[in-house]
Design a protein around this motif. Sequence first.
Motif, short mmCIF file in Angstrom:
data_model
loop_
_atom_site.label_atom_id
_atom_site.label_comp_id
_atom_site.label_asym_id
_atom_site.label_seq_id
_atom_site.Cartn_x
_atom_site.Cartn_y
_atom_site.Cartn_z
N LYS A 88 -0.79 -14.92 3.31
CA LYS A 88 -1.04 -16.42 3.08
C LYS A 88 -1.26 -16.85 4.65
O LYS A 88 -0.53 -16.25 5.67
CB LYS A 88 -0.32 -17.20 2.50
N LYS A 89 -2.40 -17.85 5.18
CA LYS A 89 -2.46 -18.09 6.46
C LYS A 89 -1.20 -19.23 6.58
O LYS A 89 -1.07 -20.01 6.04
CB LYS A 89 -3.61 -19.05 6.66
N PRO A 90 -0.43 -18.83 7.91
CA PRO A 90 0.38 -19.65 8.24
C PRO A 90 -0.11 -21.06 8.50
O PRO A 90 -1.30 -21.44 8.95
CB PRO A 90 1.30 -19.37 9.63
N ALA A 91 0.56 -22.19 7.84
CA ALA A 91 0.07 -23.49 8.20
C ALA A 91 0.09 -23.88 9.64
O ALA A 91 1.00 -23.82 10.35
CB ALA A 91 1.25 -24.52 7.38
N ARG A 92 -1.11 -24.58 9.92
CA ARG A 92 -1.10 -25.02 11.30
C ARG A 92 -0.30 -26.10 11.45
O ARG A 92 -0.01 -27.10 10.50
CB ARG A 92 -2.62 -25.48 11.35
N PRO A 93 0.24 -26.38 12.58
CA PRO A 93 0.83 -27.76 12.74
C PRO A 93 0.40 -28.65 12.85
O PRO A 93 -0.98 -28.64 13.06
CB PRO A 93 1.59 -27.38 14.32
#
Length: 175
Positions: free
Chosen positions: A43-48
């Motif tokens: 999964k793509k890490p969530a962007r801040p």
Amino acid sequence: MAKQKTSRPATKTAAKKRSGVKAAARSPARKAVKAKVRAAEPKKPARPRQRIAISHHREEDFKADGLRAYAKYRDLGIADASRGLAQAHVIRLQGPCDPAEVSKLHFHDVDFQMVYVLKGWVKTYMDGQGETLMKEGSAWTQPPKIKHMILDYSDDVELLEVILPAEFKTVELKA
């Protein structure tokens, strides 16, 4: 005795009924396999979360603390607001142009770079493009790691530059 022909629609309907039973039986199994594959994909890490950045023109915001000694930079607050996703600044190249200091072949290790001429003009060299005179209102992108340099500029040149990501490496090359 004559053979009785089965009509095509009846044959197709029988085939659909047989395959429909198998398809119904396979459907939950296929769904389970697809779900496992989706779960295994990284999964793509969530962007801040980004925030609003507002920057108003103030002469005192132009600083000689950027990449080049012959330039003053006005940071527009994009790097902080985007949590490092991008940066944007207005650059004033200090005239007169000294090619010995300015005209150095280099590249930036970036994902995206765009420059827009706000005022004045700048003459650039980009690998594969050659020399180009950019005037007020001109814009260009520089693909990642493209070799380029500034050849000349007007004493009043101002550029808007947008770069992704905010932090990147610049590599100077021997011409």
